[in-house]
Design a protein around this motif. Structure first.
Motif, mmCIF file in Angstrom:
data_model
loop_
_atom_site.group_PDB
_atom_site.id
_atom_site.type_symbol
_atom_site.label_atom_id
_atom_site.label_comp_id
_atom_site.label_asym_id
_atom_site.label_seq_id
_atom_site.Cartn_x
_atom_site.Cartn_y
_atom_site.Cartn_z
ATOM 1 N N LEU A 1 15.066 -4.004 1.017
ATOM 2 C CA LEU A 1 14.796 -3.605 0.288
ATOM 3 C C LEU A 1 13.157 -3.511 0.262
ATOM 4 O O LEU A 1 12.529 -1.959 0.081
ATOM 5 C CB LEU A 1 15.004 -5.165 -0.440
ATOM 6 C CG LEU A 1 14.547 -4.647 -2.605
ATOM 7 C CD1 LEU A 1 15.242 -3.228 -2.653
ATOM 8 C CD2 LEU A 1 14.713 -5.957 -3.356
ATOM 9 N N GLY A 2 12.387 -3.569 0.957
ATOM 10 C CA GLY A 2 11.005 -3.972 1.248
ATOM 11 C C GLY A 2 10.670 -2.582 1.720
ATOM 12 O O GLY A 2 9.742 -1.238 1.857
ATOM 13 N N LEU A 3 11.582 -2.330 3.204
ATOM 14 C CA LEU A 3 11.269 -0.920 2.995
ATOM 15 C C LEU A 3 12.081 0.214 2.588
ATOM 16 O O LEU A 3 10.834 1.495 2.919
ATOM 17 C CB LEU A 3 12.364 -0.844 4.774
ATOM 18 C CG LEU A 3 11.716 -2.147 5.976
ATOM 19 C CD1 LEU A 3 13.159 -1.585 7.408
ATOM 20 C CD2 LEU A 3 11.076 -1.256 6.648
ATOM 21 N N VAL A 4 12.761 0.420 1.708
ATOM 22 C CA VAL A 4 13.105 1.360 0.804
ATOM 23 C C VAL A 4 12.071 1.616 -0.425
ATOM 24 O O VAL A 4 11.624 2.512 0.350
ATOM 25 C CB VAL A 4 14.840 0.742 0.416
ATOM 26 C CG1 VAL A 4 14.694 2.101 -0.529
ATOM 27 C CG2 VAL A 4 15.876 0.699 1.892
ATOM 28 N N GLY B 1 9.911 4.629 -0.436
ATOM 29 C CA GLY B 1 9.656 5.314 -1.879
ATOM 30 C C GLY B 1 8.551 5.731 -2.183
ATOM 31 O O GLY B 1 8.432 6.247 -2.845
ATOM 32 N N VAL B 2 7.745 4.572 -1.833
ATOM 33 C CA VAL B 2 6.647 4.568 -2.754
ATOM 34 C C VAL B 2 5.162 5.845 -1.726
ATOM 35 O O VAL B 2 4.376 6.646 -1.902
ATOM 36 C CB VAL B 2 5.703 3.639 -2.331
ATOM 37 C CG1 VAL B 2 4.239 3.572 -3.045
ATOM 38 C CG2 VAL B 2 6.204 2.864 -3.220
ATOM 39 N N LEU B 3 5.360 5.322 -0.697
ATOM 40 C CA LEU B 3 5.106 6.379 0.962
ATOM 41 C C LEU B 3 5.118 7.951 0.114
ATOM 42 O O LEU B 3 4.468 8.581 -0.474
ATOM 43 C CB LEU B 3 5.356 6.321 1.573
ATOM 44 C CG LEU B 3 4.420 6.791 2.920
ATOM 45 C CD1 LEU B 3 3.082 6.806 3.209
ATOM 46 C CD2 LEU B 3 5.429 6.643 4.166
ATOM 47 N N LEU B 4 6.792 8.550 -0.023
ATOM 48 C CA LEU B 4 6.714 9.574 0.044
ATOM 49 C C LEU B 4 6.469 9.948 -1.637
ATOM 50 O O LEU B 4 5.863 11.373 -1.673
ATOM 51 C CB LEU B 4 9.055 10.260 -0.211
ATOM 52 C CG LEU B 4 9.167 9.906 1.264
ATOM 53 C CD1 LEU B 4 11.002 10.432 0.845
ATOM 54 C CD2 LEU B 4 8.221 11.020 1.797
ATOM 55 N N LEU B 5 6.601 9.721 -2.509
ATOM 56 C CA LEU B 5 5.638 9.802 -3.982
ATOM 57 C C LEU B 5 4.690 10.355 -4.123
ATOM 58 O O LEU B 5 3.476 10.800 -4.429
ATOM 59 C CB LEU B 5 6.178 8.572 -4.635
ATOM 60 C CG LEU B 5 5.544 8.367 -6.038
ATOM 61 C CD1 LEU B 5 5.966 9.611 -6.789
ATOM 62 C CD2 LEU B 5 5.747 6.766 -7.226
ATOM 63 N N LEU C 1 3.014 13.748 -5.042
ATOM 64 C CA LEU C 1 2.037 13.592 -5.732
ATOM 65 C C LEU C 1 0.773 14.393 -5.345
ATOM 66 O O LEU C 1 -0.480 15.113 -5.680
ATOM 67 C CB LEU C 1 1.262 12.314 -6.519
ATOM 68 C CG LEU C 1 2.255 11.483 -6.963
ATOM 69 C CD1 LEU C 1 2.294 10.387 -7.297
ATOM 70 C CD2 LEU C 1 2.509 12.546 -8.260
ATOM 71 N N GLY C 2 -0.095 13.910 -4.101
ATOM 72 C CA GLY C 2 -1.006 14.797 -3.190
ATOM 73 C C GLY C 2 -0.674 15.774 -3.202
ATOM 74 O O GLY C 2 -2.025 16.423 -3.467
ATOM 75 N N LYS C 3 0.437 16.184 -2.765
ATOM 76 C CA LYS C 3 0.294 17.721 -2.063
ATOM 77 C C LYS C 3 0.510 18.476 -3.549
ATOM 78 O O LYS C 3 -0.417 19.655 -3.386
ATOM 79 C CB LYS C 3 1.797 17.553 -1.599
ATOM 80 C CG LYS C 3 1.900 19.316 -1.040
ATOM 81 C CD LYS C 3 2.449 19.369 0.317
ATOM 82 C CE LYS C 3 2.909 20.728 0.159
ATOM 83 N NZ LYS C 3 2.265 21.894 1.386
ATOM 84 N N ARG C 4 0.832 17.870 -4.136
ATOM 85 C CA ARG C 4 0.800 18.546 -5.880
ATOM 86 C C ARG C 4 -0.505 18.767 -6.287
ATOM 87 O O ARG C 4 -0.863 20.194 -6.942
ATOM 88 C CB ARG C 4 1.899 17.668 -6.627
ATOM 89 C CG ARG C 4 1.866 18.898 -8.568
ATOM 90 C CD ARG C 4 3.096 18.302 -9.106
ATOM 91 N NE ARG C 4 3.353 18.422 -10.236
ATOM 92 C CZ ARG C 4 4.202 19.356 -11.053
ATOM 93 N NH1 ARG C 4 5.293 19.406 -9.868
ATOM 94 N NH2 ARG C 4 4.336 20.176 -11.665
#
Length: 168
Positions: A6-9, A13-17, A21-24
């Motif tokens: 669960l921590g890895l998932v 998810g937080v890393l991808l978010l 957001l940084g790219k946007r």
């Protein structure tokens, strides 16, 4: 075991978010930056200088921490993080304005002026970085010459290390 998965998932998810957001954010900000007075070349030059200053501050802040209070260590860590962001942030900001590979969407399109801004960024970061490197090297050589002269004067007076001890 379930907690680790669960921590890895959640971490992924937080890393991808954060990356999305940084790219946007960069895709929204880069056109505004490129349209500033001086154009893309001036923006690239300024961001290159910011990167060099960030790296210099990061290297200075990354020196070892010894007997400092907890508050001083925490402030030092915050300063290191800010310098790290100043070192890498402009690079990724300009890199986000370049066209995406294998993406046909409007969100991946080339932003006008980012190519020349990126070129100016690379040139200015290289030039300013090289000049800072030469300046710090000259200062170190000057300090070494002063120290050699000080030791030579002490030896002349007979108060320095003996030459026999120095040659061993």
């Amino acid at each position: 075991m379930v907690g680790v998965i669960l921590g890895l998932v959640v971490g992924a998810g937080v890393l991808l978010l954060v990356m999305g957001l940084g790219k946007r954010f960069a895709r929204e900000v880069v056109p505004t930056l490129v349209d500033l007075p001086g154009g893309a070349w001036a923006v690239g030059g300024v961001l290159g200088a910011v990167t060099v200053l960030g790296v210099a501050g990061w290297l200075r802040c990354a020196s070892g921490l010894s007997d400092r209070t907890r508050l001083a260590r925490n402030l030092h860590a915050v300063g290191t993080a800010v310098c790290c962001a100043a070192a890498f942030g402009p690079f990724f900001l300009l890199l986000s304005g370049l066209p995406g590979r294998n993406c046909r969407s409007e969100s991946c399109a080339y932003i006008s002026g980012t190519g020349s801004a990126f070129l100016a960024y690379v040139l200015s970061a290289g030039l300013v970085g090289w000049s800072v490197h030469r300046w710090t090297g000259a200062r170190a050589a000057e300090r070494a010459a002063v120290e050699r002269e000080r030791v030579r004067r002490l030896r002349k007076k007979g108060k320095g290390k003996s030459r026999a001890a120095g040659s061993r």
